[in-house]
Design a protein around this motif. Structure first.
Motif, short mmCIF file in Angstrom:
data_model
loop_
_atom_site.label_atom_id
_atom_site.label_comp_id
_atom_site.label_asym_id
_atom_site.label_seq_id
_atom_site.Cartn_x
_atom_site.Cartn_y
_atom_site.Cartn_z
N UNK A 5 0.60 -1.05 -0.04
CA UNK A 5 -0.36 0.24 0.33
C UNK A 5 0.71 0.96 0.15
N UNK A 6 0.61 1.93 -1.18
CA UNK A 6 1.21 3.37 -0.51
C UNK A 6 0.46 4.47 -0.99
N UNK A 7 0.89 5.61 0.00
CA UNK A 7 -0.73 6.61 0.07
C UNK A 7 0.51 8.38 0.23
N UNK A 8 -0.09 9.19 -0.98
CA UNK A 8 0.86 10.39 -0.97
C UNK A 8 -0.25 11.44 0.22
N UNK A 9 1.11 11.71 0.88
CA UNK A 9 -0.34 12.21 1.67
C UNK A 9 0.72 14.11 2.21
N UNK A 26 5.63 10.45 0.65
CA UNK A 26 4.81 9.09 0.63
C UNK A 26 4.57 7.77 1.85
N UNK A 27 3.56 7.74 2.34
CA UNK A 27 3.58 6.35 3.16
C UNK A 27 3.45 4.70 2.43
N UNK A 28 4.15 3.89 3.33
CA UNK A 28 4.53 2.66 2.40
C UNK A 28 4.23 1.79 3.19
N UNK A 33 7.41 -6.90 5.00
CA UNK A 33 7.75 -6.34 6.31
C UNK A 33 6.55 -5.54 6.97
N UNK A 34 5.30 -7.03 7.78
CA UNK A 34 4.11 -6.63 7.95
C UNK A 34 3.90 -5.58 9.46
N UNK A 35 4.78 -5.60 10.16
CA UNK A 35 5.42 -4.83 11.50
C UNK A 35 5.71 -3.39 11.21
N UNK A 36 5.90 -2.72 10.18
CA UNK A 36 6.79 -2.06 9.92
C UNK A 36 5.49 -1.15 8.80
N UNK A 37 5.78 0.47 8.99
CA UNK A 37 5.49 1.77 8.10
C UNK A 37 7.18 1.94 6.98
N UNK A 38 6.58 3.08 6.03
CA UNK A 38 7.92 3.26 5.81
C UNK A 38 6.30 4.61 5.05
N UNK A 39 7.48 5.54 5.68
CA UNK A 39 7.25 7.37 5.11
C UNK A 39 8.66 8.31 4.79
N UNK A 40 8.32 8.10 3.07
CA UNK A 40 9.19 9.14 2.62
C UNK A 40 8.93 10.06 2.87
#
Length: 138
Positions: A5-9, A26-28, A33-40
């Protein structure tokens, strides 16, 4: 089946060196990697002039939109009824961003469809993780 899942905010920078007020972030979320989220963060919002990504616990983001959470490099807390503050602590300094809570919740809801909260352990590939850990040790 969707696995990423990617979402631009939009994020409003509160404390940072570059003179940029609002930046696209960008949130990913990746089922691998089910425990993590990435924020770019894009290059224009960073001191180095290159994209910077922070990876942290999905649960930290989920709990932080309701109550102050985190004591390490990433801290999340409600700001008001509609916004959430996320602090990123690094050796270079602290960046504080203000984001719309509804956008963060929408991202978390989409991620929960990919991997329901509390069931992350079912999506771990332990054989692959162990192989990556042991790679080059023999």
């Amino acid at each position: 089946m969707i696995t990423v899942i990617e979402q631009a905010v939009q994020a409003r920078l509160i404390a940072t060196a570059p003179k940029v007020e609002t930046v696209p972030v960008t949130l990913c979320y990746d089922r691998a990697d089910p425990f993590a989220v990435r924020m770019a963060f894009p290059a224009l919002a960073t001191l180095e002039g290159v994209e910077v990504s922070w990876t942290f616990a999905r649960e930290l983001l989920s709990s932080g939109i309701r109550q102050p959470s985190g004591t390490g490099d990433v801290r999340v807390r409600p700001y008001d009824g509609d916004r959430t503050t996320i602090e990123f602590h690094a050796a270079e300094g602290v960046a504080i961003v203000l984001m719309v809570t509804g956008e963060l919740q929408r991202f978390l809801d989409r991620a929960a469809v990919v991997v329901p909260l509390g069931l992350e352990h079912h999506y771990l590939d332990m054989d692959h993780s162990l192989a990556e850990l042991m790679r080059g040790s023999c």
